[in-house]
Design a protein around this motif. Sequence first.
Motif, PDB file in Angstrom:
ATOM      1  N   ASP A 158     -70.548 -59.080 -91.920  1.00 43.81           N
ATOM      2  CA  ASP A 158     -71.645 -59.855 -92.487  1.00 43.81           C
ATOM      3  C   ASP A 158     -71.737 -61.192 -91.737  1.00 43.81           C
ATOM      4  OD1 ASP A 158     -73.600 -60.712 -94.097  1.00 43.81           O
ATOM      5  OD2 ASP A 158     -72.371 -61.018 -95.892  1.00 43.81           O
ATOM      6  N   GLU A 159     -70.571 -61.810 -91.545  1.00 39.39           N
ATOM      7  CA  GLU A 159     -70.516 -63.100 -90.885  1.00 39.39           C
ATOM      8  C   GLU A 159     -70.950 -62.985 -89.422  1.00 39.39           C
ATOM      9  OE1 GLU A 159     -66.937 -66.223 -91.226  1.00 39.39           O
ATOM     10  OE2 GLU A 159     -67.568 -65.038 -92.972  1.00 39.39           O
ATOM     11  N   MET A 160     -70.461 -61.929 -88.784  1.00 40.94           N
ATOM     12  CA  MET A 160     -70.803 -61.716 -87.368  1.00 40.94           C
ATOM     13  C   MET A 160     -72.304 -61.556 -87.196  1.00 40.94           C
ATOM     14  SD  MET A 160     -68.071 -60.448 -85.116  1.00 40.94           S
ATOM     15  CE  MET A 160     -68.560 -58.777 -84.699  1.00 40.94           C
ATOM     16  N   LEU A 161     -72.875 -60.775 -88.130  1.00 44.24           N
ATOM     17  CA  LEU A 161     -74.303 -60.514 -88.093  1.00 44.24           C
ATOM     18  C   LEU A 161     -75.066 -61.825 -88.245  1.00 44.24           C
ATOM     19  CD1 LEU A 161     -75.493 -57.639 -87.979  1.00 44.24           C
ATOM     20  CD2 LEU A 161     -76.178 -57.955 -90.332  1.00 44.24           C
ATOM     21  N   TYR A 162     -74.558 -62.607 -89.186  1.00 40.58           N
ATOM     22  CA  TYR A 162     -75.186 -63.901 -89.440  1.00 40.58           C
ATOM     23  C   TYR A 162     -75.159 -64.771 -88.182  1.00 40.58           C
ATOM     24  CZ  TYR A 162     -75.781 -68.603 -91.179  1.00 40.58           C
ATOM     25  OH  TYR A 162     -76.216 -69.880 -91.354  1.00 40.58           O
ATOM     26  N   VAL A 220     -84.061 -77.331 -84.921  1.00 43.16           N
ATOM     27  CA  VAL A 220     -83.475 -76.108 -85.453  1.00 43.16           C
ATOM     28  C   VAL A 220     -82.151 -76.504 -86.050  1.00 43.16           C
ATOM     29  CG1 VAL A 220     -82.553 -73.868 -84.919  1.00 43.16           C
ATOM     30  CG2 VAL A 220     -84.503 -74.736 -83.654  1.00 43.16           C
ATOM     31  N   SER A 221     -81.906 -76.071 -87.249  1.00 40.67           N
ATOM     32  CA  SER A 221     -80.660 -76.509 -87.853  1.00 40.67           C
ATOM     33  C   SER A 221     -79.891 -75.334 -88.437  1.00 40.67           C
ATOM     34  CB  SER A 221     -80.983 -77.517 -88.949  1.00 40.67           C
ATOM     35  OG  SER A 221     -79.806 -77.852 -89.607  1.00 40.67           O
ATOM     36  N   THR A 222     -78.675 -75.595 -88.778  1.00 32.28           N
ATOM     37  CA  THR A 222     -77.889 -74.541 -89.430  1.00 32.28           C
ATOM     38  C   THR A 222     -78.279 -74.459 -90.891  1.00 32.28           C
ATOM     39  OG1 THR A 222     -76.237 -76.213 -89.825  1.00 32.28           O
ATOM     40  CG2 THR A 222     -75.858 -74.735 -87.979  1.00 32.28           C
ATOM     41  N   ALA A 223     -77.998 -73.329 -91.477  1.00 30.50           N
ATOM     42  CA  ALA A 223     -78.324 -73.149 -92.885  1.00 30.50           C
ATOM     43  C   ALA A 223     -77.402 -74.019 -93.723  1.00 30.50           C
ATOM     44  CB  ALA A 223     -78.119 -71.693 -93.257  1.00 30.50           C
ATOM     45  N   PRO A 224     -77.797 -74.302 -94.943  1.00 37.50           N
ATOM     46  CA  PRO A 224     -76.928 -75.081 -95.815  1.00 37.50           C
ATOM     47  C   PRO A 224     -75.565 -74.402 -95.916  1.00 37.50           C
ATOM     48  CG  PRO A 224     -79.001 -74.567 -96.879  1.00 37.50           C
ATOM     49  CD  PRO A 224     -79.022 -73.896 -95.561  1.00 37.50           C
ATOM     50  N   LYS A 225     -74.549 -75.197 -96.025  1.00 36.31           N
ATOM     51  CA  LYS A 225     -73.182 -74.649 -96.052  1.00 36.31           C
ATOM     52  C   LYS A 225     -73.001 -73.670 -97.200  1.00 36.31           C
ATOM     53  CE  LYS A 225     -69.080 -76.497 -94.333  1.00 36.31           C
ATOM     54  NZ  LYS A 225     -68.537 -77.578 -93.649  1.00 36.31           N
ATOM     55  N   GLY A 226     -72.206 -72.660 -96.942  1.00 36.74           N
ATOM     56  CA  GLY A 226     -71.904 -71.726 -98.023  1.00 36.74           C
ATOM     57  C   GLY A 226     -72.875 -70.580 -98.117  1.00 36.74           C
ATOM     58  N   SER A 227     -74.100 -70.765 -97.620  1.00 35.76           N
ATOM     59  CA  SER A 227     -75.042 -69.662 -97.692  1.00 35.76           C
ATOM     60  C   SER A 227     -74.920 -68.819 -96.442  1.00 35.76           C
ATOM     61  CB  SER A 227     -76.462 -70.205 -97.810  1.00 35.76           C
ATOM     62  OG  SER A 227     -77.354 -69.288 -97.242  1.00 35.76           O
ATOM     63  N   LYS A 228     -74.553 -67.578 -96.671  1.00 35.50           N
ATOM     64  CA  LYS A 228     -74.395 -66.722 -95.502  1.00 35.50           C
ATOM     65  C   LYS A 228     -75.514 -65.690 -95.469  1.00 35.50           C
ATOM     66  CE  LYS A 228     -70.663 -67.759 -93.170  1.00 35.50           C
ATOM     67  NZ  LYS A 228     -71.173 -69.144 -93.026  1.00 35.50           N
ATOM     68  N   SER A 229     -76.449 -65.837 -96.408  1.00 33.09           N
ATOM     69  CA  SER A 229     -77.428 -64.771 -96.448  1.00 33.09           C
ATOM     70  C   SER A 229     -78.680 -65.126 -95.657  1.00 33.09           C
ATOM     71  CB  SER A 229     -77.768 -64.438 -97.894  1.00 33.09           C
ATOM     72  OG  SER A 229     -78.293 -65.587 -98.486  1.00 33.09           O
ATOM     73  N   SER A 230     -79.131 -66.371 -95.745  1.00 31.65           N
ATOM     74  CA  SER A 230     -80.349 -66.651 -95.002  1.00 31.65           C
ATOM     75  C   SER A 230     -80.074 -67.657 -93.886  1.00 31.65           C
ATOM     76  CB  SER A 230     -81.440 -67.152 -95.931  1.00 31.65           C
ATOM     77  OG  SER A 230     -80.902 -68.078 -96.823  1.00 31.65           O
ATOM     78  N   ILE A 231     -80.845 -67.510 -92.840  1.00 26.47           N
ATOM     79  CA  ILE A 231     -80.650 -68.350 -91.660  1.00 26.47           C
ATOM     80  C   ILE A 231     -81.811 -69.337 -91.576  1.00 26.47           C
ATOM     81  CG2 ILE A 231     -80.557 -68.318 -89.140  1.00 26.47           C
ATOM     82  CD1 ILE A 231     -79.592 -65.352 -89.459  1.00 26.47           C
ATOM     83  N   LEU A 232     -81.457 -70.592 -91.490  1.00 29.73           N
ATOM     84  CA  LEU A 232     -82.505 -71.595 -91.343  1.00 29.73           C
ATOM     85  C   LEU A 232     -82.931 -71.629 -89.878  1.00 29.73           C
ATOM     86  CD1 LEU A 232     -84.230 -73.995 -92.144  1.00 29.73           C
ATOM     87  CD2 LEU A 232     -82.211 -75.436 -91.996  1.00 29.73           C
ATOM     88  N   VAL A 233     -84.207 -71.359 -89.648  1.00 28.39           N
ATOM     89  CA  VAL A 233     -84.665 -71.245 -88.268  1.00 28.39           C
ATOM     90  C   VAL A 233     -85.362 -72.513 -87.812  1.00 28.39           C
ATOM     91  CG1 VAL A 233     -86.162 -69.956 -86.704  1.00 28.39           C
ATOM     92  CG2 VAL A 233     -84.918 -68.765 -88.500  1.00 28.39           C
ATOM     93  N   ARG A 245     -74.735 -63.892 -85.084  1.00 21.61           N
ATOM     94  CA  ARG A 245     -75.501 -63.307 -83.989  1.00 21.61           C
ATOM     95  C   ARG A 245     -76.982 -63.645 -84.131  1.00 21.61           C
ATOM     96  NH1 ARG A 245     -75.556 -57.211 -84.306  1.00 21.61           N
ATOM     97  NH2 ARG A 245     -73.299 -57.307 -84.204  1.00 21.61           N
ATOM     98  N   TYR A 246     -77.494 -63.447 -85.359  1.00 18.66           N
ATOM     99  CA  TYR A 246     -78.920 -63.697 -85.560  1.00 18.66           C
ATOM    100  C   TYR A 246     -79.250 -65.181 -85.575  1.00 18.66           C
ATOM    101  CZ  TYR A 246     -80.373 -58.935 -85.840  1.00 18.66           C
ATOM    102  OH  TYR A 246     -80.681 -57.656 -85.497  1.00 18.66           O
ATOM    103  N   ARG A 247     -78.273 -65.984 -85.954  1.00 19.02           N
ATOM    104  CA  ARG A 247     -78.535 -67.415 -85.929  1.00 19.02           C
ATOM    105  C   ARG A 247     -78.694 -67.889 -84.492  1.00 19.02           C
ATOM    106  NH1 ARG A 247     -74.562 -71.959 -87.948  1.00 19.02           N
ATOM    107  NH2 ARG A 247     -73.992 -71.763 -85.782  1.00 19.02           N
ATOM    108  N   SER A 248     -77.771 -67.450 -83.640  1.00 22.18           N
ATOM    109  CA  SER A 248     -77.893 -67.921 -82.256  1.00 22.18           C
ATOM    110  C   SER A 248     -79.129 -67.330 -81.602  1.00 22.18           C
ATOM    111  CB  SER A 248     -76.627 -67.625 -81.464  1.00 22.18           C
ATOM    112  OG  SER A 248     -76.473 -66.259 -81.326  1.00 22.18           O
ATOM    113  N   LEU A 249     -79.469 -66.120 -82.029  1.00 23.46           N
ATOM    114  CA  LEU A 249     -80.668 -65.486 -81.488  1.00 23.46           C
ATOM    115  C   LEU A 249     -81.921 -66.253 -81.917  1.00 23.46           C
ATOM    116  CD1 LEU A 249     -80.695 -62.916 -79.797  1.00 23.46           C
ATOM    117  CD2 LEU A 249     -81.418 -61.669 -81.822  1.00 23.46           C
TER     118      LEU A 249
END
Length: 467
Positions: free
Chosen positions: A35-39, A166-179, A41-45
Motif C-alpha cells: 500500500d505504501e509503495m503504491l502510494y 505540489v505538496s505531500t499529503a497531510p501526514k498520516g493519510s496514506k490513501s489520497s495523494i495531494l497533487v 510510486r504514484y506520488r512521485s509520478l
Amino acid sequence: MMHKRNTILLLGIFAILVLITGQYVIIRGLWKQNDEMLYLRYRSLSQEAVNSLRGIRSFDPYDTVTFILNDYSEKVVPELETIRDNPTKMAERKQDIFAFFSKVLDSEQDLSGYLSKYFVNMGFEKDFNHRIEISNLDMIGHNQDTFRIYRAESFFNRPFADRTEVSTAPKGSKSSILVYRYRLVRTNYNIFFEYYIDFSDKRKMILQEIAWSLSMSIFSILIVLAIFIYTYRNLMEEKRLSNLKTDFINNMTHELKTPLATITVAGKTLEMDKIRSDESMILETARLIGKQSVHLNQLINMILEISMWERTQFQLDRKKIDIGEVMNDIVSSFKTGCGNCAELNEKYSFKGAKADIDVVYFTTLINNLLSNAVKYSDKDTRIEIEGMADNSNIYIKIADNGIGISKTDQKHIFDKFYRASSGNIHKYKGLGLGLYYVRKIAVAHGGDVAVSSKPGKGSIFTVTLPY
Ligand code: ADP
C-alpha cells in the motif's frame, strides 16, 4: 482414550489457529508495505506529471474553470451586496455559492485527464478518483469588502502555498495523494483549494502484487488442514476398530458360555439319583450334552477359521460352472439344513451363464446371506432369490422381509466385527463376520455386494460377479 483424542483435537485446532494468525500477520504486513509503495510510486509520478505540466506554458487545466467562475461571481457579488443585512438569506446564498464553486472545480477541470494520460504513457494504472478540498473562499465586493463564504479551520495551519506548488499529503493519510495546491485571486473572489487523487481499485492493484504470497499462504493453511483432518479421521477409525474388537470379544464370550453352561447343568443333572433311574432321561441329557458339544466345537472352529482367513491370502480354486445349477444346489441344501425355517422362492434367468467361481467360497457367500435373512426376521420369513445375467455380469439378489437395517448401519455392516445396534444385544446371535466374508469373497472374485434396506420392511442384498 477419549481424553487423549480430545487433547489431540484441541492441540491440532490450536496449532492451525496459530498458523492462520501468523499468516494473517504476514499478509497484513505485506499488504501495508505494498500500500505504501503504491502510494509513493504514484506520488512521485504525480509530481513528475505536474512538473512536466509546468513546462507546457500554454496549457492551464483550470482555464475553463476560471472562465465560468469569473462569469458567475460577476453576477453574484452585486446580489450579495443587496442582502448584506439579511443574515438568513445571506447564509443560504453562501451555501449555494460554495456548492457551485465545488461543482465547477470538480467537473470542469482538465487536470484529471492530463494525469490519466501521463500515467498511461508511463505504463501505470490510469483509473483514479479525484477530490477537491476548498480551504478558503471569499467573494470580494466593489469597494473591496470581503464576503467570507467558507474557511476551513485548518486554513491557518497550512503553509502558504503558491498556485503551482505540489505538496505531500497531510501526514498520516496514506490513501489520497495531494497533487496540486491552488490559489486563485481574481477581482471578485479568491479561493484556496487542493486537488487530491485516490486509486479506485487500489485493492485490486495490491492484490495483484501480493497474489503469489497470498496463494502460498492459503495453500499452506489448506495443506495443514487437510493433513490434520486426515490424521484425525485415522485416529477415529482406529478407535472404532478397537471398539468393534471389544464388542466381538464380548459377543464371542457370550456365545461360548451358553453351550458350556448347558453342558455344566446337564452334568449336574446326571448326578441326581432320580434322573439316573430313568433311562430315557439319561439318554436325553446325553443327547443334549452331545448337541451342545457339537455347537461348542462349531464355535471354536469358527474362531480358528477367522484367524486362518486373516492370515492366508485368498486362494481361489476357480472353475467355469453353470451358475443356475450351483444356486439350485446351494438353496436346496440350505432348505434341508434349516428345516423349512423360511419360505424360499427362486427365480433365475441366468441364460445358462457359466461363472468362473470357487464353489466352496461361493457357497459360503450365499449361505451367509441366506442365514442372515432367516436370522434377522422375527416370523413368517419369506426370502426371494433372484438371479440374472447381462453381457458381463451375474446378479444375485436375496431379499427378505425381516427387520431391515438403518441407513447408518448400512454403511458399516460389511466391516469386520460390525453388528448393527452393536454392543451386547444378544437377541440375534452373531460375531459380525458373516457379511465381512461375503464382501471379501465377492471382491476376490472381481465382484461386489451391495445392500438396500428399510428398517421394519426388509433388506435386499445384491451380489455382482463378472463372468
Ligand atoms: P452377524 O450376523 O454375525 O452379526 P454379519 O456380518 O452377518 O454379522 O452382519 C452384520 C450385521 O448386519 C448384523 O449384526 C445385522 O445387524 C445386520 N444384518 C445382516 N443381514 C441382515 C438382514 N438380512 N436383515 C437385517 N439385518 C441384517
